[in-house]
Scaffold this motif. Structure first.
Motif, PDB file in Angstrom:
ATOM      1  N   PHE A  41      -1.262   1.565   3.897  1.00  0.00           N
ATOM      2  CA  PHE A  41      -2.480   0.367   4.477  1.00  0.00           C
ATOM      3  C   PHE A  41      -3.454   1.078   5.258  1.00  0.00           C
ATOM      4  O   PHE A  41      -3.360   2.241   5.583  1.00  0.00           O
ATOM      5  N   ASP A  42      -4.590   0.315   5.088  1.00  0.00           N
ATOM      6  CA  ASP A  42      -5.757   1.108   5.805  1.00  0.00           C
ATOM      7  C   ASP A  42      -6.060   0.703   7.412  1.00  0.00           C
ATOM      8  O   ASP A  42      -6.986   1.072   7.834  1.00  0.00           O
ATOM      9  N   GLY A  43      -5.080  -0.203   7.671  1.00  0.00           N
ATOM     10  CA  GLY A  43      -5.373  -0.729   9.243  1.00  0.00           C
ATOM     11  C   GLY A  43      -6.292  -1.550   9.388  1.00  0.00           C
ATOM     12  O   GLY A  43      -6.746  -2.149  10.353  1.00  0.00           O
ATOM     13  N   ALA A  44      -7.050  -1.974   8.244  1.00  0.00           N
ATOM     14  CA  ALA A  44      -8.050  -3.034   8.300  1.00  0.00           C
ATOM     15  C   ALA A  44      -7.945  -4.249   7.427  1.00  0.00           C
ATOM     16  O   ALA A  44      -8.787  -5.009   7.073  1.00  0.00           O
ATOM     17  N   GLY A  45      -6.594  -4.362   6.973  1.00  0.00           N
ATOM     18  CA  GLY A  45      -6.320  -5.403   6.384  1.00  0.00           C
ATOM     19  C   GLY A  45      -5.677  -5.442   4.791  1.00  0.00           C
ATOM     20  O   GLY A  45      -5.511  -6.500   4.198  1.00  0.00           O
ATOM     21  N   HIS A  46      -5.841  -4.081   4.381  1.00  0.00           N
ATOM     22  CA  HIS A  46      -5.409  -4.031   2.911  1.00  0.00           C
ATOM     23  C   HIS A  46      -4.118  -3.246   2.778  1.00  0.00           C
ATOM     24  O   HIS A  46      -4.174  -1.916   3.480  1.00  0.00           O
ATOM     25  N   GLU A  47      -3.446  -3.371   2.132  1.00  0.00           N
ATOM     26  CA  GLU A  47      -2.000  -2.848   1.948  1.00  0.00           C
ATOM     27  C   GLU A  47      -1.833  -2.622   0.297  1.00  0.00           C
ATOM     28  O   GLU A  47      -2.134  -3.545  -0.443  1.00  0.00           O
ATOM     29  N   TYR A  48      -1.178  -1.791   0.083  1.00  0.00           N
ATOM     30  CA  TYR A  48      -0.810  -1.078  -1.279  1.00  0.00           C
ATOM     31  C   TYR A  48       0.596  -0.666  -1.491  1.00  0.00           C
ATOM     32  O   TYR A  48       1.129  -0.039  -0.560  1.00  0.00           O
ATOM     33  N   THR A  49       1.099  -0.856  -2.757  1.00  0.00           N
ATOM     34  CA  THR A  49       2.412   0.023  -3.166  1.00  0.00           C
ATOM     35  C   THR A  49       1.641   1.192  -3.766  1.00  0.00           C
ATOM     36  O   THR A  49       0.751   1.290  -4.337  1.00  0.00           O
ATOM     37  N   ALA A  50       2.516   2.483  -3.520  1.00  0.00           N
ATOM     38  CA  ALA A  50       1.813   3.672  -4.014  1.00  0.00           C
ATOM     39  C   ALA A  50       3.250   4.693  -4.203  1.00  0.00           C
ATOM     40  O   ALA A  50       4.210   4.424  -4.060  1.00  0.00           O
ATOM     41  N   VAL A  51       2.715   6.053  -5.009  1.00  0.00           N
ATOM     42  CA  VAL A  51       3.685   6.852  -5.156  1.00  0.00           C
ATOM     43  C   VAL A  51       3.263   8.298  -4.418  1.00  0.00           C
ATOM     44  O   VAL A  51       1.885   8.530  -4.335  1.00  0.00           O
TER      45      VAL A  51
END
Length: 247
Positions: A41-51
């Motif tokens: 997550f970028d700390g600005a409201g955006h979250e992602y699944t990732a590898v």
């Protein structure tokens, strides 16, 4: 899955490069391998699944970023104007306030503040508190890291606060409205507000009057005297219960 915070500037397409601290945690502490699934997550409201996609020069690159669509931020943006507390109390307040959903913390010097720091040490302390807020954001699964301001004078914090937004000042000598009753009386609820808490020893009558002259509202947290760290969290909890996402 393990969560990692990244600088939005380091995101390119569906890839992101973690900073040195987060990379070290992933590699040395958690010992994750290539292909391991994580949350970024970028700390600005955006979250992602990732590898975990690649490692170069001890820096980790994450790939296959896919938005989760999760938003765990409170519907009311709360600023905590907090009298700087002694020892590790301030660290604890920052950590727990972040877990409770605070949007911003403004540390302030008041007449009864015991801790006094010069400009350089104030900047160092603010940086430390920002790191604590970031770690608490990761732990609590929030998507936005609260902003931690550099400490400033009580009068400066009051002058900077927008007069169009409510400013609540819990005070042990207040004989007026309780915080909960006031919050329940608002319709519609404000989108943003501030909660001002004094340090050890509390705010002086003159400081409360100064805030009221600028439109602040003194409130009570009940008949018992609360420590500064207790008052901050009790006030935030009441706000989240009445106006936030605890309803």
């Amino acid at each position: 899955m393990h969560r990692f915070c990244f600088d939005p500037a380091q995101k390119t397409g569906n890839q992101v490069l973690l900073d040195e601290e987060e990379s070290k945690h992933l590699l040395k502490v958690l010992r994750l391998e290539l292909g391991a699934p994580v949350i970024a997550f970028d700390g600005a409201g955006h979250e992602y699944t990732a590898v975990v996609q690649a490692v170069a020069n001890r820096m980790v690159q994450l790939g296959d970023l896919t938005p989760t669509g999760e938003m765990r931020e409170a519907p009311v943006a709360v600023t905590l104007i907090q009298g700087v507390a002694k020892g590790e109390k301030m660290d604890w307040i920052v950590q727990k306030a972040t877990e409770l959903g605070v949007a911003r913390i403004v540390p302030v010097w008041t007449e009864r503040t015991v801790v006094r720091l010069d400009a350089a040490r104030s900047a160092e302390r603010a940086e430390r508190w920002q790191k604590i807020a970031r770690e608490a954001t990761k732990q609590s699964r929030r998507t936005v890291v609260p902003t931690i301001d550099r400490p400033c004078a009580w009068a400066e914090a009051l002058a900077r606060w927008p007069s169009s937004q409510p400013l609540l000042v819990p005070w042990e000598d207040c004989r007026g409205t309780g915080l909960g009753r006031l919050l329940r009386s608002w319709s519609p609820a404000p989108a943003a507000l501030a909660l001002a808490i004094g340090p050890e020893g509390g705010l002086t009558a003159a400081e409360v009057a100064q805030a009221e002259a600028l439109g602040a509202r003194a409130v009570t947290l009940g008949p018992r005297i609360l420590r500064t760290e207790t008052a901050a969290l009790a006030g935030l909890a009441a706000i989240m219960m009445e106006l936030g996402d605890w309803r």
